[in-house]
Scaffold this motif. Structure first.
Motif, mmCIF file in Angstrom:
data_model
loop_
_atom_site.group_PDB
_atom_site.id
_atom_site.type_symbol
_atom_site.label_atom_id
_atom_site.label_comp_id
_atom_site.label_asym_id
_atom_site.label_seq_id
_atom_site.Cartn_x
_atom_site.Cartn_y
_atom_site.Cartn_z
ATOM 1 N N GLU A 11 0.824 -1.202 0.000
ATOM 2 C CA GLU A 11 0.000 0.000 0.000
ATOM 3 C C GLU A 11 0.863 1.260 0.000
ATOM 4 O O GLU A 11 0.470 2.294 0.527
ATOM 5 C CB GLU A 11 -0.913 0.005 1.234
ATOM 6 C CG GLU A 11 -1.790 -1.224 1.387
ATOM 7 C CD GLU A 11 -2.903 -1.280 0.348
ATOM 8 O OE1 GLU A 11 -2.980 -0.366 -0.494
ATOM 9 O OE2 GLU A 11 -3.694 -2.237 0.386
ATOM 10 N N ILE A 15 0.046 5.162 1.378
ATOM 11 C CA ILE A 15 0.744 5.676 2.551
ATOM 12 C C ILE A 15 1.498 6.956 2.201
ATOM 13 O O ILE A 15 1.500 7.925 2.976
ATOM 14 C CB ILE A 15 1.710 4.622 3.108
ATOM 15 C CG1 ILE A 15 0.937 3.385 3.579
ATOM 16 C CG2 ILE A 15 2.515 5.193 4.266
ATOM 17 C CD1 ILE A 15 -0.108 3.659 4.638
ATOM 18 N N ARG A 16 2.107 6.986 1.046
ATOM 19 C CA ARG A 16 2.814 8.207 0.632
ATOM 20 C C ARG A 16 1.835 9.379 0.516
ATOM 21 O O ARG A 16 2.167 10.513 0.875
ATOM 22 C CB ARG A 16 3.516 7.965 -0.709
ATOM 23 C CG ARG A 16 4.810 7.171 -0.591
ATOM 24 C CD ARG A 16 5.392 6.857 -1.952
ATOM 25 N NE ARG A 16 6.711 6.238 -1.849
ATOM 26 C CZ ARG A 16 7.325 5.634 -2.851
ATOM 27 N NH1 ARG A 16 6.726 5.560 -4.043
ATOM 28 N NH2 ARG A 16 8.520 5.105 -2.682
ATOM 29 N N ILE A 18 -0.982 9.785 2.216
ATOM 30 C CA ILE A 18 -1.361 10.191 3.568
ATOM 31 C C ILE A 18 -0.256 11.023 4.211
ATOM 32 O O ILE A 18 -0.530 11.956 4.978
ATOM 33 C CB ILE A 18 -1.664 8.942 4.428
ATOM 34 C CG1 ILE A 18 -2.925 8.236 3.901
ATOM 35 C CG2 ILE A 18 -1.838 9.312 5.896
ATOM 36 C CD1 ILE A 18 -3.178 6.887 4.551
ATOM 37 N N CYS A 19 0.981 10.704 3.894
ATOM 38 C CA CYS A 19 2.130 11.350 4.542
ATOM 39 C C CYS A 19 2.568 12.644 3.872
ATOM 40 O O CYS A 19 3.554 13.251 4.308
ATOM 41 C CB CYS A 19 3.309 10.376 4.593
ATOM 42 S SG CYS A 19 3.036 8.966 5.688
ATOM 43 N N TYR A 32 5.547 2.960 9.712
ATOM 44 C CA TYR A 32 4.581 2.635 10.775
ATOM 45 C C TYR A 32 4.634 1.136 11.016
ATOM 46 O O TYR A 32 4.567 0.344 10.075
ATOM 47 C CB TYR A 32 3.169 3.035 10.361
ATOM 48 C CG TYR A 32 2.079 2.429 11.233
ATOM 49 C CD1 TYR A 32 1.818 2.935 12.506
ATOM 50 C CD2 TYR A 32 1.320 1.343 10.784
ATOM 51 C CE1 TYR A 32 0.820 2.385 13.306
ATOM 52 C CE2 TYR A 32 0.327 0.790 11.576
ATOM 53 C CZ TYR A 32 0.083 1.311 12.832
ATOM 54 O OH TYR A 32 -0.896 0.758 13.624
ATOM 55 N N PHE A 44 3.848 -0.434 7.409
ATOM 56 C CA PHE A 44 3.664 0.446 6.261
ATOM 57 C C PHE A 44 4.900 1.326 6.117
ATOM 58 O O PHE A 44 5.520 1.697 7.112
ATOM 59 C CB PHE A 44 2.440 1.352 6.443
ATOM 60 C CG PHE A 44 1.127 0.621 6.484
ATOM 61 C CD1 PHE A 44 0.864 -0.428 5.623
ATOM 62 C CD2 PHE A 44 0.152 0.988 7.387
ATOM 63 C CE1 PHE A 44 -0.348 -1.098 5.660
ATOM 64 C CE2 PHE A 44 -1.062 0.330 7.431
ATOM 65 C CZ PHE A 44 -1.320 -0.710 6.563
ATOM 66 N N THR A 46 6.996 4.462 3.448
ATOM 67 C CA THR A 46 7.063 5.287 2.244
ATOM 68 C C THR A 46 8.384 5.072 1.506
ATOM 69 O O THR A 46 8.542 5.535 0.385
ATOM 70 C CB THR A 46 6.946 6.787 2.597
ATOM 71 O OG1 THR A 46 8.053 7.160 3.423
ATOM 72 C CG2 THR A 46 5.643 7.079 3.320
ATOM 73 N N TYR A 116 6.047 4.829 15.300
ATOM 74 C CA TYR A 116 5.927 5.825 14.237
ATOM 75 C C TYR A 116 7.315 6.426 14.043
ATOM 76 O O TYR A 116 7.841 7.086 14.938
ATOM 77 C CB TYR A 116 4.931 6.919 14.617
ATOM 78 C CG TYR A 116 3.539 6.409 14.886
ATOM 79 C CD1 TYR A 116 2.558 6.453 13.896
ATOM 80 C CD2 TYR A 116 3.195 5.875 16.133
ATOM 81 C CE1 TYR A 116 1.273 5.981 14.148
ATOM 82 C CE2 TYR A 116 1.921 5.397 16.388
ATOM 83 C CZ TYR A 116 0.964 5.457 15.387
ATOM 84 O OH TYR A 116 -0.299 4.976 15.635
ATOM 85 N N PHE A 145 -2.819 10.250 10.962
ATOM 86 C CA PHE A 145 -2.433 9.048 10.224
ATOM 87 C C PHE A 145 -3.363 7.881 10.544
ATOM 88 O O PHE A 145 -3.813 7.167 9.639
ATOM 89 C CB PHE A 145 -0.994 8.659 10.559
ATOM 90 C CG PHE A 145 -0.567 7.352 9.952
ATOM 91 C CD1 PHE A 145 -0.151 7.288 8.626
ATOM 92 C CD2 PHE A 145 -0.607 6.168 10.691
ATOM 93 C CE1 PHE A 145 0.218 6.078 8.055
ATOM 94 C CE2 PHE A 145 -0.243 4.962 10.125
ATOM 95 C CZ PHE A 145 0.168 4.913 8.799
ATOM 96 N N ALA A 149 -5.450 6.164 7.646
ATOM 97 C CA ALA A 149 -4.986 4.815 7.293
ATOM 98 C C ALA A 149 -5.853 3.724 7.915
ATOM 99 O O ALA A 149 -5.498 2.543 7.832
ATOM 100 C CB ALA A 149 -3.536 4.633 7.726
#
Length: 213
Positions: A11, A15-16, A18-19, A32, A44, A46, A116, A145, A149
């Protein structure tokens, strides 16, 4: 639960996305991890190259046992990577993937621990203070996050991978630093005659207050 290398990196685009807000803090990448008490792992990332490299070494047991234990089961809420030059997992990022400065925030409940990790590219050396100066902002990113997520985390709960036995502790505490929790609860339980609001809270409510704080 699977015992093979994760598709984690399954994913990565989501994730990228979201970040993206982390770029405003000069944070280049993010990991994460959710580690369940039975050794089940959700991960997860990036940073795809480092993620693949890490799991290749993990399942070949190329890391020292203590390095794996400290990585999956941190003993501190806050860890600045530059203060642990002997941590081979964090330092491999600097050696092989141009990773600069990093920080890990760790939370533990009765079922699992969550890490994290935020880090920069080595080209951003001028941002060496981002870890200390922006911890409060990184903490604010965490509930964001978890919200964004949530669906990915729920889906991944059904296809967790398994940490090799070599890197699993014999006994996992239900809470991290239990003595710290006990000390905190003891400190805020003042004489009820003083009219302190904390004196009317149950032990469970105090426990929730501790973790919220």
């Amino acid at each position: 639960m699977q015992s093979k290398k994760p598709v984690l990196l399954h994913e990565i685009d989501a994730i990228r996305q979201i970040c993206q807000p982390l770029k405003f803090l000069h944070v280049d990448d993010f990991f994460y991890m959710r580690v369940h008490n039975d050794g089940g792992l959700i991960d997860f990332a990036t940073h795809l190259p480092w993620g693949n490299y890490f799991f290749d070494n993990l399942y070949q047991q190329n890391y020292a046992q203590n390095a794996g234990l400290n990585h999956f089961y941190p003993q501190n809420y806050l860890t600045l990577w530059e203060h642990y030059p002997d941590n081979e997992i964090w330092q491999e990022g600097r050696q092989h993937f141009e990773v600069g400065y990093g920080v890990t925030l760790f939370f533990k409940n009765e079922l699992y621990g969550e890490s994290y990790s935020f880090f920069t590219n080595s080209k951003q050396q001028t941002q060496s203070g981002f870890c200390v100066n922006k911890i409060d902002l990184l903490e604010k990113f965490i509930p964001y996050f978890k919200d964004k997520a949530q669906e990915l985390i729920i889906k991944s709960e059904h296809r967790k991978i398994l940490i090799p036995d070599f890197y699993q502790p014999k006994n996992i505490k239900n809470t991290i630093e239990a003595t710290t929790l006990e000390s905190f609860l003891s400190a805020i339980k003042v004489n009820s005659a003083a009219g302190n609001l904390f004196s009317k809270l149950t032990a469970r409510e105090l426990d929730c207050l501790y973790w919220a704080a």
